[in-house]
Structures are given as structure tokens and as C-alpha cells.
Scaffold this motif. Sequence first.
Motif, PDB file in Angstrom:
ATOM      1  N   ASP A  43       0.817  -1.316  -0.151  1.00  8.66           N
ATOM      2  CA  ASP A  43      -0.131  -0.044   0.099  1.00  8.66           C
ATOM      3  C   ASP A  43       0.893   1.208   0.078  1.00  8.66           C
ATOM      4  N   THR A  45       1.739   3.054   2.228  1.00  9.18           N
ATOM      5  CA  THR A  45       2.900   3.114   3.494  1.00  9.18           C
ATOM      6  C   THR A  45       4.263   2.449   2.536  1.00  9.18           C
ATOM      7  N   HIS A  68       3.584  -5.360   5.144  1.00  4.18           N
ATOM      8  CA  HIS A  68       2.991  -5.514   6.445  1.00  4.18           C
ATOM      9  C   HIS A  68       1.690  -6.130   6.308  1.00  4.18           C
ATOM     10  N   GLU A  69       1.175  -6.558   5.024  1.00  2.05           N
ATOM     11  CA  GLU A  69      -0.102  -7.037   4.899  1.00  2.05           C
ATOM     12  C   GLU A  69       0.052  -8.559   4.517  1.00  2.05           C
ATOM     13  N   GLU A 155      -5.218  -7.440   6.975  1.00  2.18           N
ATOM     14  CA  GLU A 155      -4.551  -6.465   7.836  1.00  2.18           C
ATOM     15  C   GLU A 155      -5.286  -4.895   7.252  1.00  2.18           C
TER      16      GLU A 155
HETATM   17 ZN    ZN Z   1      -1.097  -0.444   5.446  1.00  2.00          ZN
END
Ligand code: ZN
Length: 368
Positions: A43, A45, A68-69, A155
Motif C-alpha cells: 500500500d 506506506t 506488512h499485509e 490487515e
Molecule cells: Zn498499511
Amino acid sequence: MKAIAVRPGKAGSIHLAELPRPSLREIADGRGVLVQVVRVGVDGTDKEINDALYGKAPPGANFLVIGHEGFGRVVETGKNVPDSIQPGDYVVASVRRPGTSLYDDIGFQDLTTDEVYYERGINLLHGYLTEFYVEDYQYLVTLPPSLREVGVLLEPLSISQKAVRHAYEIQRRLKIWRPERAAVLGSGTIGLLAALTLRLKGLDLTVYSKRKGKHLNSELVEALGGRYVSTQVMSVAEAGRKHGPFDIILDATGYSPLPFEASEALAKNGVLIMTSVTGGDRHAELPTDKINQRFVLGNQVMFGSVNAARVDFLSGVDDLIKAETIHPGWLKRLLTTPIDGLENYEQMIDHLTNDKDAIKVYVDVVRP
Ligand code: ZN
Ligand code: BGC
């Protein structure tokens, strides 16, 4: 094993790193779980980290594994891992790890008051864009095999689950709050998953976003029974007069003046949630007397929400199951842009940066 990494602070430094495969021994007290990464979403981020606007490497490392997902499969468990987690199970690991504040002590590191926060794939901890990771079982949530295709959305869904849970918690101040109309600002992944969260609560839904005309994002809103309104067709105040006023407004646009402007469409006793992590330095001129007066005379609340707690991952699993039942195939339509394997990281960043039609860009680490 391979991993997609960046050198935080150095723009455009995304590269393929080589790491040793982790072992259960790295986690104390037999609480470790070895997970094979199946699929990882990316994403804004991740883009900001590669643009050197955000993110830090773990202490002593000169690179950070991003992602992080995560969505993966359990390979092996330590001797003190409960039976509810078994080899072969599908799991998602949360992002933030506890620091030292009271909130961290009770499992709400999403509410930490520490200056420094630890987030896998973002800040001071390696992430999931690799082949295997180990983690303490308490940070893992299991998913039924029926969610195999769409579990990677858990997430990002947890972000809206927490935001909306907090909104309802805050509104308990009103004793008999009965929200009817909700608006979501933005129709990216977070906006669409927030739309789902609010529709599953039975609220009338308006999604307000930039792009005009029929396109996948607007169709996805309508498929949920919501209405899509383009910022190019009417102002947020007009949208409020036509379809509001809104008891809940959730902003996920990344355009920081908008939540303040949108407060004009907020109902009396309403609640407005900000979820965008705006890393820039935008300034705006706003009618602050009017905004302030409406908040005061309307007993309104505006609050920010970041990350998510374990309960939000758990309620997220429930909502993924509900979504698959009530709106079959809807979640899968968000998964627009698959990247085949970690070695195609350049393609991944390219889609993330330039592909205006992409909703969710994700890497299939293990070929489906
Ligand atoms: Zn994120
Ligand atoms: C992540 C959150 C995280 C936030 C701030 C988002 O992209 O999904 O888990 O807390 O960034 O770093």
C-alpha cells in the motif's frame, strides 16, 4: 531465502535481499510459529518507505524488509503453542509489537503513548515480503481455508474495524445513539473496506471520491448497496445536503483538508474519523469559526485512528466471512494487481506508483 528490502532514508533503494531462513529458536519459551509466506499486499506506506519519507531499519541492520499485509501458512509450531494453531493453518500476523506504555502492557500497542513504535515491515522490525518468518503465536490470527483467496485483505480491513469500533465506543457517551447514515471519503482499499464494514452494520452509505464516471471502485461501492459520489460532480457539503447529514464520516483519502471540510456534512452528535497517515507538509485555509461552532453546537467528535488491536483482526475475519456470504466475489474484485514472485519487486513498485486502475497490488510469494 529472498526478501524485498529497502535502505530506509535512501529513496528508490528497493532491492532483493538474501536472508537466512528463520528458526523457531528465535522465539522464546516454545511460543514460536514458523510461517511460510503465501501472499503479501502492498500500500501507500510501502511506497512512502521506498520514497524515504517513512520507516526505519531494525537496530544494527542497514536494510528493512518491507510488507506488512501478510498472509501465510503455518509450517511448524513451538512446544508451547496452543492446539488452535496447527501446521497447514492459514494465518495473518498483526503489524505492531508492544513497547513500554500501559496500553502496550494490556495488548493495545495500537494505542501506545511511546514516542517509538515497532511495526513489522514499517518501523524497526522486518516485514513479510519474504519466504518465511517466525512469530510469537499471540500475534497470529488463524483464518478458515475458505478465505484463502482474500485473506490478504485482513490487515487493511483491520484498520477500518478498529476505526469503527472506536467510533461506537466513543458514541456510548450519547446513551441512545442510533446511527443511520455513513459516509466514507476515498475509495482506495481502505475506503472500500471501510465501506464494507459500515454496510455490514446496516448503515446507509455514501462514498465520496475523486474519480468521475463508472469505474471499478464506483461499481464496488454500488455492489454493496452504497452510492458513489465524485468530488468532480459535487462538493462534500452538497453531498451532505443531498445524502446526509452523516452520523459517521470516515476519511481515507490522504488529502488532509478534506476531513475538516467534510465536517460540514456531519450530523449533530456525529463522529468523524481520520485514518490517513499524511506524511507531507500541506497547509490549507479553512473556515475555522464555522467548523469550531458546528462542533460545539452539535456536540460532535473528530478523532484519529491508527493500526489495529487483536480484536479488530478477529472481527475482521468475521466480516470477511460475512462478505463472502452476502456479497460473494466482492472481496476478490479488490485484488486487481497480482505480482508473480518476490523477484518482480520493480513491477510491484511500478504498479503501486503509476497504475491508477489498481486497487490492491499484491505479491504471490508462493505461486497459486
Ligand atoms: Zn498499511
Ligand atoms: C499500516 C498500519 C500502520 C500504519 C502506520 C499503515 O499502512 O497498515 O498497520 O500502523 O501504516 O505506520
